[in-house]
Design an enzyme around this catalytic site. Structure first.
Site, mmCIF file in Angstrom:
data_model
loop_
_atom_site.group_PDB
_atom_site.id
_atom_site.type_symbol
_atom_site.label_atom_id
_atom_site.label_comp_id
_atom_site.label_asym_id
_atom_site.label_seq_id
_atom_site.Cartn_x
_atom_site.Cartn_y
_atom_site.Cartn_z
ATOM 1 N N GLU A 167 0.880 -1.173 0.000
ATOM 2 C CA GLU A 167 0.000 0.000 0.000
ATOM 3 C C GLU A 167 0.910 1.213 0.000
ATOM 4 O O GLU A 167 1.764 1.349 0.869
ATOM 5 C CB GLU A 167 -0.928 -0.020 1.224
ATOM 6 N N CYS A 222 -1.709 8.826 4.411
ATOM 7 C CA CYS A 222 -1.726 8.511 2.979
ATOM 8 C C CYS A 222 -3.050 8.944 2.369
ATOM 9 O O CYS A 222 -3.144 9.221 1.186
ATOM 10 C CB CYS A 222 -1.507 7.022 2.772
HETATM 11 P P1 NAD Z 1 9.081 5.394 2.995
HETATM 12 O O1 NAD Z 1 8.812 4.777 1.670
HETATM 13 O O2 NAD Z 1 10.135 6.433 3.092
HETATM 14 O O3 NAD Z 1 9.487 4.268 4.051
HETATM 15 C C1 NAD Z 1 8.665 3.130 4.254
HETATM 16 C C2 NAD Z 1 9.550 1.980 4.721
HETATM 17 O O4 NAD Z 1 10.407 1.607 3.643
HETATM 18 C C3 NAD Z 1 10.455 2.344 5.893
HETATM 19 O O5 NAD Z 1 10.565 1.243 6.759
HETATM 20 C C4 NAD Z 1 11.769 2.638 5.214
HETATM 21 O O6 NAD Z 1 12.890 2.459 6.044
HETATM 22 C C5 NAD Z 1 11.762 1.622 4.089
HETATM 23 N N1 NAD Z 1 12.618 1.981 2.958
HETATM 24 C C6 NAD Z 1 13.008 3.209 2.559
HETATM 25 N N2 NAD Z 1 13.787 3.120 1.460
HETATM 26 C C7 NAD Z 1 13.889 1.805 1.171
HETATM 27 C C8 NAD Z 1 14.552 1.065 0.157
HETATM 28 N N3 NAD Z 1 15.262 1.674 -0.773
HETATM 29 N N4 NAD Z 1 14.414 -0.279 0.155
HETATM 30 C C9 NAD Z 1 13.672 -0.898 1.079
HETATM 31 N N5 NAD Z 1 13.032 -0.260 2.080
HETATM 32 C C10 NAD Z 1 13.125 1.077 2.115
HETATM 33 O O7 NAD Z 1 7.685 5.948 3.535
HETATM 34 P P2 NAD Z 1 7.375 6.735 4.884
HETATM 35 O O8 NAD Z 1 7.894 8.125 4.761
HETATM 36 O O9 NAD Z 1 7.751 5.953 6.080
HETATM 37 O O10 NAD Z 1 5.786 6.745 4.830
HETATM 38 C C11 NAD Z 1 5.082 7.624 4.016
HETATM 39 C C12 NAD Z 1 4.644 6.972 2.723
HETATM 40 O O11 NAD Z 1 3.845 5.830 3.018
HETATM 41 C C13 NAD Z 1 3.758 7.873 1.881
HETATM 42 O O12 NAD Z 1 4.079 7.723 0.517
HETATM 43 C C14 NAD Z 1 2.351 7.354 2.180
HETATM 44 O O13 NAD Z 1 1.401 7.655 1.168
HETATM 45 C C15 NAD Z 1 2.609 5.899 2.320
HETATM 46 N N6 NAD Z 1 1.563 5.236 3.094
HETATM 47 C C16 NAD Z 1 0.608 4.560 2.414
HETATM 48 C C17 NAD Z 1 -0.427 3.940 3.098
HETATM 49 C C18 NAD Z 1 -1.500 3.185 2.354
HETATM 50 O O14 NAD Z 1 -2.262 2.462 2.977
HETATM 51 N N7 NAD Z 1 -1.588 3.315 1.038
HETATM 52 C C19 NAD Z 1 -0.476 4.018 4.484
HETATM 53 C C20 NAD Z 1 0.533 4.719 5.156
HETATM 54 C C21 NAD Z 1 1.550 5.322 4.447
#
Ligand code: NAD
Length: 541
Positions: A293, A327
């Site tokens: 998501e 989100c």
């Molecule tokens: P992010 O993508 O920066 O991080 C999410 C996770 O991915 C973290 O644990 C991070 O450490 C990890 N990560 C970061 N770079 C990575 C890589 N290169 N490889 C593997 N893992 C990696 O997101 P965030 O800032 O923590 O959260 C915000 C984002 O999440 C927004 O885009 C939001 O829309 C989305 N979100 C979506 C939903 C949904 O249900 N659609 C819900 C909550 C948040």
């Protein structure tokens, strides 16, 4: 389960506590916040039965008070990830054979621990780590998480009850096996409930997990681990690691036993992970399940017949609660010329009344954004809007990171429907409004559908049923969660299963049986009671 068809407790949504002055919950959470604020915790990796301290640590600070340290956490090296994978696979031997009612009891117990003795802790930790107001912490870390845990147990039994028909002399049965291998859960900073649910939902279905929380949520992730331990999740079922996300992910995805990913986070990161899974596909023992998501650019479109105060409230609540870091937060708004000024004036009045500051002061409605990277990005878009001739800032527009990462809730009005902030997910308290000619309602619906790569949430406001139905059809693929005369955020488990399509994710609806189905691999068992002993069918004569 051998000796009874057990019914699970019927789940109902956890009531949201008020935290009004004088209530016991307000006193408890304030005390707990102060305790956490004035102490220091050292968070290890949790691998099998071990709490691993690597000595390579990072500080945990508060988004609204970034010089204040509330503890440290230990960074994993590659060898720790390998051990976490081995621990998950070892634990799987027993856990995957555990009767479902035992797994259910553990997670129902976790829900009751959160509802009771851990409520103040998990809320205070979320106020500290993610800078949520007490209300935002309560609806996330307490209520939504409790709901995930209780409803998922019910959904699990609904899945198990789904059985094929049997003909005479034959008994067909389906068992819902956990996946062969282990699951990788990667969680975002913004919801404590999501952080817990992604590993827990897979574990509930009999899988074992390597969980990598966000670096910006570890303080509240630690409370989740404490709760799961007290509830009785056995060692090795959920292994918790932090550190370089690329190294961790590359190590996990290189394992032939990787059997599924439960991801929530940004779109780019998810697409990169999907690509890596594709590159490794020949190494895996089973086709991995990929559930993600991801981002959103969520809309509100108001018809000329809409109630202006309702639209304005949806913008202020939907766009600015938790600093727009949901989100589902509304961030692109389409208003008709005839009522735009009235709606914008209501929004300006609301924004002017917001109090901004630390969540420790419960009268604040707005707190800080999560980290410096997010602050700098938001500030740069605001600065650009100040310069651009096709954008005007009508509310907010200031920012200050001297003590915490504070961005004033900002409203931009643009004459360009494709202006950068109408298309890009900013994940902060910035809302952009485009004003359309009333006669262009149908055209504007097409614009809403075509403007962004995302399709997570969206809302339409109107008092005219024909207009609502037209929007309902025109926006069928524009949002996985579509709201009529309501803000596009605030989905409740068991009522509004959540997820979006297009670049917003695989739409496997967190908080529903559809999501849990991804964590099982059904096995059909056909048993014949009187087995044929002659190959000749009657027609052979
Ligand atoms: P992010 O993508 O920066 O991080 C999410 C996770 O991915 C973290 O644990 C991070 O450490 C990890 N990560 C970061 N770079 C990575 C890589 N290169 N490889 C593997 N893992 C990696 O997101 P965030 O800032 O923590 O959260 C915000 C984002 O999440 C927004 O885009 C939001 O829309 C989305 N979100 C979506 C939903 C949904 O249900 N659609 C819900 C909550 C948040």
């Amino acid at each position: 389960m051998g000796k009874g068809f057990f019914n699970v407790p019927e789940p109902t949504n956890e009531p949201v506590k008020s935290y009004a002055p004088g209530t016991p919950e307000r006193e408890a959470v304030t005390q707990q916040y102060n305790t956490y604020y004035n102490s220091s915790v050292d968070v290890p990796l949790y691998i099998g039965k071990d709490e691993v301290k690597t000595g390579n640590t990072r500080n945990m600070t508060l988004p609204h008070d970034h010089q204040h340290v509330v503890g440290t956490y230990h960074l994993a090296e590659k060898k720790h990830i390998d051990t976490a994978i081995s621990s998950a696979l070892e634990a799987r031997v027993q856990w995957s054979q555990m009767p479902w009612e035992q797994r259910a009891a553990i997670f129902l117990r976790a829900a009751d621990l959160i509802a009771g003795p851990y409520r103040a802790k998990i809320n205070a930790a979320t106020m500290i780590a993610q800078s949520k107001t007490v209300h935002q912490a309560e609806i996330d870390a307490a209520c939504e998480l409790i709901d995930f845990l209780r409803f998922n147990v019910k959904f699990m039994t609904d899945i198990y009850k789904e059985q094929p028909a049997s003909s005479s002399g034959v008994w067909n049965r389906v068992e819902y096996r956990p996946l062969e291998g282990f699951i990788y859960a990667i969680t975002p900073f913004n919801f404590t409930a999501i952080a817990a649910n992604l590993p827990a939902s897979a574990a509930l279905m009999g899988n074992t997990v390597v969980w990598k929380p966000s670096d910006h949520q570890i303080f509240s992730a630690k409370v989740i681990v404490d709760i799961f331990k007290e509830a009785g999740v056995p060692d090795g079922v959920i292994n918790v690691v932090y550190g370089d996300p690329i190294m961790i992910t590359d190590t996990v995805l290189a394992s032939p036993d990787f059997s599924g990913i439960h991801f929530t986070g940004s779109t780019y990161v998810f697409k990169e992970i999907w690509k890596k899974i594709g590159e490794n596909i020949h190494n895996y023992k089973t086709y991995p399940k990929i559930v993600g998501e991801t981002g959103g650019k969520d809309f509100i479109i108001a018809h000329p017949t809409s109630n202006t105060k309702q639209v304005a409230t949806a913008i202020t609540r939907g766009g600015f609660e938790f600093q727009g870091q949901k989100c589902s937060a509304a961030s692109r708004i389409y208003l008709p010329k005839s009522t735009a000024t009235e709606i914008i004036n209501h929004v300006k009045e609301d924004v002017a009344s917001f109090k901004m500051g630390s969540p420790a002061d419960l009268s604040n409605f707005i707190t800080a954004v999560i980290h410096e990277g997010s602050f700098d990005k938001l500030a740069s878009y605001i600065d650009q809007a100040k310069k651009d001739s096709d954008a005007e800032i009508v509310a907010g527009g200031n920012y200050d990171k001297s003590k915490g990462y504070f961005i004033e809730p900002t409203v931009i009005v643009t004459t360009n429907p494709n202006y950068a902030t109408m298309e890009t997910e900013l994940f902060g308290p910035v809302v952009t409004i485009y004003i359309y000619d009333d006669k262009d309602w149908s055209k504007t619906l097409k614009l809403v559908d075509a403007t962004s790569e995302y399709a997570l949430t969206g809302a339409v406001f109107s008092e005219c049923r024909y207009a609502l139905e037209e929007a309902n059809k025109a926006l069928q693929n524009s949002a996985g969660n579509f709201y009529i005369n309501d803000k596009p955020s605030g989905a409740v488990v068991g009522q509004q299963p959540f997820g979006g399509a297009r670049a917003s994710g695989t739409n496997d609806k967190a908080g529903s049986a559809q999501n849990l189905l991804r964590w099982v691999s059904p096995r059909l068992i056909k048993e014949t009671f009187v087995t044929p002993v002659d190959y000749r069918y009657p027609f052979l004569g």
